[in-house]
Structures are given as structure tokens and as C-alpha cells.
Design a protein around this motif. Structure first.
Motif, short mmCIF file in Angstrom:
data_model
loop_
_atom_site.label_atom_id
_atom_site.label_comp_id
_atom_site.label_asym_id
_atom_site.label_seq_id
_atom_site.Cartn_x
_atom_site.Cartn_y
_atom_site.Cartn_z
N HIS A 72 1.19 2.02 9.78
CA HIS A 72 2.25 1.79 8.81
C HIS A 72 2.89 0.41 8.89
CE1 HIS A 72 1.81 6.03 8.16
NE2 HIS A 72 2.86 6.11 7.37
N LYS A 105 -0.64 -2.00 9.70
CA LYS A 105 -1.68 -1.58 8.76
C LYS A 105 -3.06 -2.13 9.14
CE LYS A 105 1.74 -0.99 5.13
NZ LYS A 105 2.26 -1.39 3.80
N PRO A 140 0.31 5.16 4.82
CA PRO A 140 1.46 5.41 3.94
C PRO A 140 1.06 5.42 2.47
CG PRO A 140 1.46 3.12 4.67
CD PRO A 140 0.36 3.81 5.43
N PRO A 141 1.91 5.96 1.59
CA PRO A 141 1.62 5.99 0.16
C PRO A 141 1.41 4.61 -0.45
CG PRO A 141 3.43 7.47 0.67
CD PRO A 141 3.16 6.70 1.92
N SER A 142 1.98 3.58 0.14
CA SER A 142 1.82 2.22 -0.38
C SER A 142 0.45 1.63 -0.08
CB SER A 142 2.90 1.31 0.23
OG SER A 142 2.78 1.28 1.65
N TYR A 143 -0.30 2.28 0.78
CA TYR A 143 -1.61 1.77 1.21
C TYR A 143 -2.66 2.24 0.20
CZ TYR A 143 -5.05 0.22 4.73
OH TYR A 143 -6.05 -0.44 5.42
N ASP A 144 -2.82 1.47 -0.88
CA ASP A 144 -3.77 1.85 -1.92
C ASP A 144 -5.15 1.27 -1.64
OD1 ASP A 144 -3.06 -0.77 -2.35
OD2 ASP A 144 -2.73 -0.56 -4.49
N HIS A 194 -2.43 7.84 -1.03
CA HIS A 194 -2.53 7.22 -2.36
C HIS A 194 -3.84 7.69 -3.00
CE1 HIS A 194 -2.73 4.26 -5.59
NE2 HIS A 194 -1.47 3.94 -5.33
#
Length: 237
Positions: free
Chosen positions: A80, A83, A114-118, A143
Motif C-alpha cells: 500500500h 506498492k 488497495p483500490p487505487s492500484y489499477d 480494482h
């Protein structure tokens, strides 16, 4: 053939479970011992928040039955905060701590992003490049862009398991064609709280029949997690 999955929870220290699972007069210091009498696996999430030590894992190893298995979550510093960037040494240390501490009771290593890790090809390449393939690596994405054929193809080629998740914002695909089955139930519609119905669990039990791997209930902010885990375990016998 009966299911060959290890079923358990992602936490055990839960006052909501008194009387419905833990006996009313059982002191909390004995809760995990009681948990181990009913389940043969535990998803260790404490390592996500604090980097573990060999001694800590040895303590967990020593207080569990011979056939017990742990899955261990990778620290958030790796997944997180950094990354995976400049994490080779840190991740190598983590792998070694897991191996030396958990020994033969080490199941899977769980990477949760995390959800931001696309999705991107660079990120996929970073994952492939940094993992130690001597371990059972499981990757959980938050994601939806990671649900694609390119990712699945590369994961299978590299013996990585794509985590099946039950989560309010993600596809509920149960993946059965990766190295192991690995499922996490987070609660729908209320994350970490909602319970799964008997019909939903019957559907899951049919899907995982004859599979090998791990199923964990993370809807443990209420009594739901332990009741669902017990019910699915009864079905799987």
C-alpha cells in the motif's frame, strides 16, 4: 470426494462471538485455542499492520495443532505504501520470516493491493518480477480492471493464484483454475459486517467441491464471520 479446502476466519479475537461460539466463561486468552479446536486454518492479518518477526511466528506455530495451516498477509508497507517499488530486500525479509517462523504450517502468502492500484502492464510486470516462486503466492486486487484475460494468463504461467473475493464493489468470480483456490468473504452489502445466507453458502460449496486451497471469512466485525465459517465447514464435510 469431499472438499479439500481449509476453511477459517481472518480474525478470532472478537467479543461478538461470545456465547454464539466462545463459551461465556472462557477467558479471552484461551479464545484462539478454542478456535483451533474447530478450524484447521487461520488467515494472519496482523502482519499487514506490523512487520512480523520470526519469534512472533514461532509462537503462533507452537500453539497450534500439528496439521494447522496459516496464510499470511504481506505488510501494507510493501503493498500500500511502497506498492512494490524498491521492495526487493523488504519482501525477501518477509518471505524468510514466514518460512523460518511458520515452517511446515505456512499455507499461502497473500498480497492485497488497495483500490487505487489499477491495472497496467508495468504493474503486472512488477508483480511478476518481485515474487518468490518458492511460495504459494496469492494476489487480491480491489480494482476491477485486474479482472482481465491478460492478467489471468500471466498469473497461470507464473504459478500465481488470483484471489476470489466476495466484496461489494468487485466481481464475485470463483476462480478454480489457478494453483490453489483462495477465497475471501468480506461481506455484502455491508463490508465486514454482512452475513451470507445458507443458499449462498450452498452455492459456494458446490463451486469449491474437490478443490484444494483456502477459504476465509473476513466479515468479522459482527457475529457473521464465525457463523458463516462454521456453516460452510459443516457443508464441506
Amino acid at each position: 470426494m469431499k472438499n479439500q479446502v481449509n476453511i477459517g476466519c481472518s480474525s478470532f479475537y472478537n467479543s461478538f462471538w461470545k456465547t454464539i461460539f466462545y463459551p461465556q466463561n472462557l477467558p479471552s486468552k484461551k479464545w484462539f485455542d478454542f478456535y483451533c479446536q474447530h478450524f484447521d486454518t487461520y488467515e494472519f492479518n496482523g502482519s499487514f499492520y506490523k512487520f512480523p518477526t520470526v519469534r512472533i511466528f514461532q509462537n503462533w506455530y507452537n500453539k497450534t495443532p500439528e496439521s494447522f495451516m496459516f496464510s499470511v498477509k504481506v505488510p501494507k508497507e510493501i503493498t500500500h505504501i511502497k506498492k512494490l517499488i524498491d521492495c526487493e530486500s523488504l519482501l525477501n525479509d518477509f518471505y524468510n520470516i514466514c518460512k523460518d517462523g511458520m515452517k511446515d504450517k505456512l499455507g499461502a502468502i497473500l498480497f492485497q493491493f488497495p483500490p487505487s492500484y489499477d491495472f497496467s502492464k508495468d504493474k503486472l510486470g512488477a508483480i511478476i518480477g518481485i515474487l518468490n516462486y518458492d511460495f504459494k503466492n496469492v494476489v487480491e486486487f480491489r480494482h476491477e480492471s485486474w479482472w482481465n484475460d491478460e492478467v489471468w494468463k500471466v498469473f497461470k504461467e507464473n504459478n500465481i493464484t488470483f484471489c476470489s473475493v466476495s466484496h461489494p464493489n468487485l466481481p464475485q468470480t470463483i476462480f478454480k483454475d489457478f494453483p490453489i483456490l483462495y477465497m475471501r468473504f468480506h461481506g455484502i452489502p455491508r463490508l465486514f459486517h454482512s452475513s451470507y445466507s445458507t443458499e449462498e453458502l450452498k452455492h459456494v460449496n458446490q463451486k469449491i467441491h474437490s478443490q484444494k486451497g483456502f477459504v476465509y471469512f473476513n466479515n468479522t466485525a459482527s457475529e457473521a464471520g464465525i457463523l458463516n465459517a462454521l456453516e460452510l465447514k459443516r457443508m464441506a464435510i
